[in-house]
Design an enzyme around this catalytic site. Structure first.
Site, PDB file in Angstrom:
ATOM      1  N   THR A 196       0.843  -1.195   0.000  1.00 15.32           N
ATOM      2  CA  THR A 196       0.000   0.000   0.000  1.00 15.32           C
ATOM      3  C   THR A 196       0.881   1.249   0.000  1.00 15.32           C
ATOM      4  O   THR A 196       2.010   1.210   0.477  1.00 15.32           O
ATOM      5  CB  THR A 196      -0.867  -0.022   1.268  1.00 15.32           C
ATOM      6  OG1 THR A 196      -1.699  -1.177   1.221  1.00 15.32           O
ATOM      7  CG2 THR A 196      -1.708   1.221   1.408  1.00 15.32           C
ATOM      8  N   ARG A 224     -13.108  -8.094  -2.385  1.00 16.49           N
ATOM      9  CA  ARG A 224     -12.457  -7.941  -1.077  1.00 16.49           C
ATOM     10  C   ARG A 224     -12.120  -6.474  -0.825  1.00 16.49           C
ATOM     11  O   ARG A 224     -11.613  -5.775  -1.688  1.00 16.49           O
ATOM     12  CB  ARG A 224     -11.192  -8.781  -1.022  1.00 16.49           C
ATOM     13  CG  ARG A 224     -10.454  -8.741   0.317  1.00 16.49           C
ATOM     14  CD  ARG A 224      -9.281  -7.783   0.298  1.00 16.49           C
ATOM     15  NE  ARG A 224      -8.519  -7.837   1.547  1.00 16.49           N
ATOM     16  CZ  ARG A 224      -7.475  -7.051   1.816  1.00 16.49           C
ATOM     17  NH1 ARG A 224      -7.075  -6.154   0.931  1.00 16.49           N
ATOM     18  NH2 ARG A 224      -6.836  -7.150   2.964  1.00 16.49           N
ATOM     19  N   GLY A 247       0.013  -2.954   5.474  1.00 14.43           N
ATOM     20  CA  GLY A 247       0.311  -4.287   5.981  1.00 14.43           C
ATOM     21  C   GLY A 247      -0.885  -5.205   5.885  1.00 14.43           C
ATOM     22  O   GLY A 247      -1.667  -5.149   4.925  1.00 14.43           O
TER      23      GLY A 247
END
Length: 326
Positions: A196, A224, A247
């Site tokens: 990310t 998702r 994470g």
């Protein structure tokens, strides 16, 4: 007020054997984006403008997992998500399921400023983007050869790929493939791609802002949604601080990680770095993640409990740092 400060991240959880040239490419991009932010802050742009500007640049470059270069779903397509928050008034905007918007972070800001809502997803978000006249591209624009190859490898493997941009050739000599699968919500997952991107800023007026953008997990189920678009989980900004996380999304969501940094600063009266350390240690349970943060006093901090985090930070007094490892 202690002046402006900025931090940028490109993801937490880095393979320790990531080739040196790829480490250098990542650090160069972080440095480039950090300098864009520094220049904007020196020109007195407000924090909310700076975080959007920096994350747009990260989304445009395919090195990290956002915008062009996003991780692929199990169907081989890209579904992106992003959020942005202005600590001045705690205004926020978020989007998920984005497939054709070139810069999801800018769409998130438009949700904040041009809609009556805080969060739009999938076809509704895409329709809103068309109404707002943002730049649209085909889904193929976001897909890179590296990621097509890594998705194929992911589907064939029963192991975790920590960095899905490591070439398939020579993979056997790289620590990207490991025997023990990571579990997410108690279930083993076949691929973990925590790259990310995010930016947090406090400007010279003491206003904090945060922005986060991602393509999510490689080989993820269609539909998702991770932590990145969730205000309070992947992104948060208020009067005291701005936070962007990266994470294991499910762990970040359970720990409401970004908001918790602000909460312990407010309720336990911890300083910024102590708050970051507390949250990383106490709120992730068995999950792995990292975060960057700034305070309204012009401080900058970061923390992670995994193998490295691509990051850079700078303050008005001349401090600057770009790194990956501890």
């Amino acid at each position: 007020m202690g002046g402006w400060a900025i931090a940028v991240h490109g993801g937490a959880g880095v393979d320790p054997n990531l080739p040196a040239e790829r480490q250098e490419e990542a650090k160069q991009l972080i440095t480039h984006c950090l300098n864009i932010g520094i220049s904007a802050l020196r020109s007195s742009l407000p924090a909310i403008d700076v975080v959007e500007l920096v994350v747009r640049e990260l989304e445009t470059d395919p090195i990290f997992n956002s915008g062009r270069g996003s991780a692929l779903t199990a169907n081989g397509t890209v579904e992106m998500e992003a959020s942005i928050m202005d600590g001045d008034g705690r205004r926020c905007g978020a989007v998920s399921g984005i497939t054709t918007v070139k810069n999801p972070i800018s769409l998130a800001r438009l949700v904040m400023e041009k809609s009556p809502h805080s969060y739009l997803a999938f076809s509704g978000a895409e329709e809103f983007a068309k109404q707002q006249g943002v730049e649209m591209v085909d889904n193929d624009y976001f897909i890179t050869e590296d990621n097509v190859g890594m998705l194929k490898l992911a589907k064939e493997a029963n192991t975790i790929l920590y960095d899905y941009r490591i070439p398939a050739v020579g993979l056997e000599s790289c620590a990207a493939a490991v025997e023990s699968p990571i579990h997410m919500n108690g279930l083993p997952i076949s691929v973990y791609a925590p790259e990310t991107v995010g930016c947090v800023v406090v400007d010279s007026q003491g206003r904090c802002a945060a922005a986060t953008s991602t393509g999510g997990l490689m080989n993820k189920m269609t539909g998702r949604i991770g932590d990145s678009p969730l205000i309070g989980a992947g992104t948060y900004a208020g009067e005291l601080c701005g936070v962007s996380c990266t994470g294991e999304g499910e762990a970040i969501i359970r720990g409401t990680l970004a908001r918790d940094v602000a909460a312990v600063m407010e309720y336990k009266e911890l300083g910024l770095q102590d708050a970051v350390d507390y949250v990383i240690k106490k709120r992730l349970d068995k999950g792995f993640a990292g975060l960057i943060a700034v305070s309204n006093k012009g401080e900058v901090a970061y923390g992670f409990n995994c193998n490295g985090m691509f990051r850079g930070c700078a303050t008005e007094d001349g401090f600057i740092e770009v790194g990956i490892w501890e």
